[in-house]
Design a protein around this motif. Structure first.
Motif, PDB file in Angstrom:
ATOM      1  N   PRO A   1      29.418 -21.596 -36.990  1.00  0.00           N
ATOM      2  CA  PRO A   1      29.971 -20.262 -37.288  1.00  0.00           C
ATOM      3  C   PRO A   1      29.948 -19.392 -36.027  1.00  0.00           C
ATOM      4  N   VAL A   2      30.798 -18.386 -35.975  1.00  0.00           N
ATOM      5  CA  VAL A   2      30.922 -17.554 -34.777  1.00  0.00           C
ATOM      6  C   VAL A   2      29.628 -16.813 -34.443  1.00  0.00           C
ATOM      7  N   ASP A   3      28.788 -16.571 -35.431  1.00  0.00           N
ATOM      8  CA  ASP A   3      27.542 -15.842 -35.169  1.00  0.00           C
ATOM      9  C   ASP A   3      26.366 -16.789 -34.913  1.00  0.00           C
ATOM     10  N   ALA A   4      26.642 -18.059 -34.652  1.00  0.00           N
ATOM     11  CA  ALA A   4      25.602 -19.045 -34.343  1.00  0.00           C
ATOM     12  C   ALA A   4      25.906 -19.679 -32.987  1.00  0.00           C
ATOM     13  N   GLY A   5      24.887 -20.196 -32.365  1.00  0.00           N
ATOM     14  CA  GLY A   5      25.093 -20.840 -31.076  1.00  0.00           C
ATOM     15  C   GLY A   5      24.076 -21.933 -30.848  1.00  0.00           C
TER      16      GLY A   5
END
Length: 82
Positions: A53-57
């Motif tokens: 997801p965009v809010d994970a890395g």
């Protein structure tokens, strides 16, 4: 004096059973003497990094590890009790 990190216990059932891929490839979750957890699973970082997801890395010094559902389900009661 350097702190020594040790595996204190396996969480969930013993790996040598239905969740092993081979005699040397058994996903596991372990508790360390530091209170942290160690996961042994299949490294899927190369494929999954772009699908997060965009809010994970996932940093360069981290890995995305696949754990079969059964491994997590068997370990969950012990994790929650900690």
């Amino acid at each position: 004096m350097q702190n020594t990190v040790l595996v204190t216990r396996r969480l969930g059932a013993n790996a040598h059973g239905s969740r092993c891929y081979s005699p040397s490839a058994c996903p596991n979750i372990f508790e360390l003497n530091t209170g942290d957890y160690l996961a042994v699973g299949r490294d899927v970082t190369a494929y999954m990094r772009r699908l997060l997801p965009v809010d994970a890395g996932c940093a360069e010094d981290e890995a995305i590890v696949l754990l079969p559902q059964r491994v997590v389900v068997l370990a969950a009661p012990e994790i929650l009790a900690a």
